[in-house]
Design an enzyme around this catalytic site. Structure first.
Site, short mmCIF file in Angstrom:
data_model
loop_
_atom_site.label_atom_id
_atom_site.label_comp_id
_atom_site.label_asym_id
_atom_site.label_seq_id
_atom_site.Cartn_x
_atom_site.Cartn_y
_atom_site.Cartn_z
CE LYS A 107 -2.82 -2.34 -0.90
NZ LYS A 107 -3.57 -2.24 -2.06
CG HIS A 159 -5.23 -0.59 3.58
ND1 HIS A 159 -5.19 0.08 2.43
CD2 HIS A 159 -4.43 0.28 4.57
CE1 HIS A 159 -4.65 1.31 2.53
NE2 HIS A 159 -4.08 1.37 3.82
CG ASN A 160 -7.20 -1.20 -0.67
OD1 ASN A 160 -6.07 -0.94 -0.15
ND2 ASN A 160 -6.73 -1.04 -2.19
CD GLU A 166 -7.20 3.81 0.45
OE1 GLU A 166 -6.51 3.11 0.59
OE2 GLU A 166 -7.62 4.32 -1.01
CB SER A 214 -0.81 -0.06 1.14
OG SER A 214 -1.58 1.17 1.40
P1 NDP Z 1 0.16 -2.07 -14.10
O1 NDP Z 1 -0.82 -2.76 -13.50
O2 NDP Z 1 -0.23 -1.06 -15.18
O3 NDP Z 1 0.96 -3.28 -15.12
C1 NDP Z 1 1.98 -3.15 -16.10
C2 NDP Z 1 2.95 -4.06 -15.88
O4 NDP Z 1 2.64 -5.24 -16.14
C3 NDP Z 1 4.05 -3.74 -17.20
O5 NDP Z 1 5.32 -4.09 -16.74
C4 NDP Z 1 3.84 -4.69 -18.06
O6 NDP Z 1 4.83 -5.23 -19.08
C5 NDP Z 1 3.27 -5.92 -17.37
N1 NDP Z 1 2.31 -7.06 -17.89
C6 NDP Z 1 1.09 -6.88 -18.08
N2 NDP Z 1 0.59 -8.02 -18.70
C7 NDP Z 1 1.65 -8.82 -19.00
C8 NDP Z 1 1.84 -10.02 -19.11
N3 NDP Z 1 0.85 -10.76 -19.59
N4 NDP Z 1 3.04 -10.67 -18.95
C9 NDP Z 1 4.17 -9.85 -18.47
N5 NDP Z 1 3.95 -8.82 -18.11
C10 NDP Z 1 2.81 -7.96 -18.39
O7 NDP Z 1 1.46 -1.56 -13.38
P2 NDP Z 1 1.57 -0.73 -12.02
O8 NDP Z 1 2.84 -0.77 -11.77
O9 NDP Z 1 0.70 0.26 -11.97
O10 NDP Z 1 0.94 -1.95 -11.05
C11 NDP Z 1 1.54 -3.29 -10.86
C12 NDP Z 1 0.75 -4.05 -10.00
O11 NDP Z 1 0.63 -3.35 -8.52
C13 NDP Z 1 -0.86 -4.01 -10.14
O12 NDP Z 1 -1.13 -5.32 -9.79
C14 NDP Z 1 -1.41 -3.07 -9.35
O13 NDP Z 1 -2.77 -3.50 -9.11
C15 NDP Z 1 -0.46 -2.97 -8.18
N6 NDP Z 1 -0.45 -1.73 -7.44
C16 NDP Z 1 -0.50 -0.63 -7.96
C17 NDP Z 1 -0.63 0.70 -7.07
C18 NDP Z 1 -0.44 1.93 -7.88
O14 NDP Z 1 -0.81 2.69 -7.00
N7 NDP Z 1 -0.39 1.89 -9.26
C19 NDP Z 1 -0.86 0.40 -5.85
C20 NDP Z 1 -0.67 -0.74 -5.27
C21 NDP Z 1 -0.43 -1.97 -5.95
P3 NDP Z 1 4.93 -4.33 -20.10
O15 NDP Z 1 5.78 -3.17 -20.04
O16 NDP Z 1 5.60 -5.21 -21.10
O17 NDP Z 1 3.43 -3.86 -20.86
#
Ligand code: NDP
Length: 477
Positions: free
Chosen positions: A183, A186-187, A190, A128
């Protein structure tokens, strides 16, 4: 040299987590499906620490010391399964896959069981704090086995946020999906916190007649007391902000239809399955949903409401104090409900979760960080089996002292036609729990009448049925 830990999935979260690890002196292996992201990270931030980038999963795995620690930070859902399927065959017994994405805890349970069969540890980890937290210290909620935590915990504790007393905001939550479950709650909490704050703002504006900038000041004052928290702090910032284009309060130029990514909904769906009343969270999720139904709102927009006059200055000041009481009491109720939900899940899934430790790791890094969490921890340290936070003598005393004002605020909201589903539901829950008798007795009577569902009596053991269609005598059910 080999890396202590690797991160695959280098979008905002994975990238910042990798940088956080490197800044703490750990050698970090890097991989992303699209190699440009990996290169961009090394180019921009390579100076922050030691990174071992790989374009190929096998090379990435080979660059890790054993037991390997592979953090997956990809889009939650099917992508996570795809990435697990890609990496698991490359790993050996004792290695760890850490899923830091926002997975549903049921998916985490499934993945953990499947990987355990193959001798791999799967650590579903709630993280988080968004991007900022990932970089500078998130609150971390790892599930999985104690053995995995022994090998992984020190690294995670190193990069986690630190509470004011210096303790890391990371602890082993419990087996398999416990981390992602906590988690999720938590949300949900929130959502409830934000809704309650929104209701307080609405009342201060519509009943007391304060302007947003004045309400910002009130929130700043509250933030020096028992409501001291990140969310109250940012609320004051948002309310004090003026829109540059129009010169109007920022809050007045934002469309009043709230978004959601879905974890609040998961919390409520799961609470229904577990049979735990989390009315505070549910009302918050529904309130966002109502706000988004612009068609319904337009259709009902002309319906009559009460006549109302805003309060005079003296009364407004007094009312603001009463709203603080209502907000605090309602907040305690929604946290009490959240902890009940954790407790119920622990029973259902066989997790051993320390309720005080959960409060402790939410004190830093995450959205609901607040001074108040220290008090929750203290309550559970005093009595780990506390059935509800409302029964803790300190909280009970505070709510007892707040309840008159709380009722006045809810009554005033009703009289003024200002919707306060969070305050009202919290008060109804409080009154339901403390009631000597509930109308559930009547419900049982009705159920027995139309469906012969039987009932129990207050004065005798056993199950009974009344012959409603006959002579209305009572028989054993
Ligand atoms: P995203 O959820 O936007 O995901 C993008 C990433 O996933 C890229 O690295 C992408 O690779 C990869 N990806 C997607 N599909 C595939 C696949 N089939 N095979 C391999 N790689 C894949 O990224 P975030 O950084 O925003 O979030 C990452 C995780 O963290 C998510 O589960 C999200 O829910 C969680 N999270 C996010 C928060 C936030 O504030 N954003 C907070 C807490 C948790 P490529 O570059 O090749 O497209």
């Amino acid at each position: 040299t080999k890396a202590q830990i690797g991160v695959t999935g280098l979008a905002v979260m994975g990238r910042n987590l990798a940088r956080n690890l490197a800044r703490h002196g750990h050698t970090v292996a890097l991989h992303n499906r699209t190699a440009t992201r990996t290169r961009a990270l090394v180019e921009e931030f390579g100076h922050e620490g030691t990174f071992l980038p790989s374009d190929d999963p096998a090379a990435f795995v080979a660059s890790l010391e054993r037991p390997r620690r592979v953090v997956i930070m990809v889009k939650a859902g099917m992508s996570t399964d795809a990435v697990i399927d890609e990496f698991a065959p490359l790993l050996e017994a004792g290695d760890m896959i850490i899923d830091g994405g926002n997975a549903h805890f049921e998916d985490t349970r499934r993945r953990e069981a499947a990987l355990r069969e193959r001798g791999l540890h799967f650590v579903g980890t709630g993280i988080s704090g968004g991007e900022e937290g990932a970089l500078n210290g998130p609150s971390i909620m790892p599930g999985g086995s104690p053995e995995a935590y022994a090998a992984l915990g020190p690294l995670l504790e190193d990069i986690a946020a630190k509470a004011d007393d210096g303790t890391p905001c990371c602890t082993h939550i419990g087996a398999d999906g416990a981390g992602h479950f906590v988690k999720m709650v938590h949300n949900g909490i929130e959502y409830a916190d934000m809704q309650l704050i929104g209701e307080a703002y609405d009342l201060l504006r519509q009943v007391a007649g304060y302007r947003p900038a004045e309400i910002a000041e009130i929130f700043r004052t509250w933030n020096t007391g028992r409501l001291d928290s990140y969310l109250i702090e940012i609320t004051a910032e948002v309310l004090a902000h003026t829109d540059a284009a129009t010169g109007r309060p920022f809050v007045d130029v934002v469309a009043d239809s709230a978004g959601q990514k879905g974890t609040g909904r998961w919390t409520v769906q799961t609470a229904l399955d577990l049979g735990v009343p989390v009315s505070g969270i549910a009302e918050a999720v529904f309130a966002r949903s109502v706000s988004g139904h612009t068609g319904l709102r337009q259709a009902a927009g002309g319906l009559p409401g009460p006549q109302r006059a805003t309060l005079g200055a003296e009364d407004a000041r007094h009312f603001a104090d009463q709203v603080e009481q209502a907000l605090y009491a309602s907040k305690v109720v929604s946290y009490a409900q959240g902890w009940n939900m954790i407790d119920a899940a622990a029973g259902e899934y066989g997790w051993t979760i320390d309720p005080g430790a959960v409060a402790a790791i939410w004190r830093g890094g995450c959205i609901i960080r607040a001074a108040f969490l220290d008090r929750i921890r203290a309550a559970f340290d005093t009595d780990p089996k506390l059935p509800t936070l409302l029964a803790d003598s300190e909280f009970a005393g505070e709510i007892g002292a707040a309840q008159r004002d709380w009722r006045t605020v809810v009554g005033t909201a009703v009289a003024y036609g200002v919707p306060t589903p969070g305050f009202s539901a919290a008060l109804a829950y409080y009154d339901a729990l403390r009631a000597e008798r509930l109308p559930a007795a009547l419900t049982q009577g009705q159920r027995d009448y139309f469906g012969a569902h039987t009932y129990r009596r207050v004065d005798r053991e056993g199950s009974f049925h009344t012959l409603w269609g006959g002579d209305r005598s009572e028989v054993a059910g």
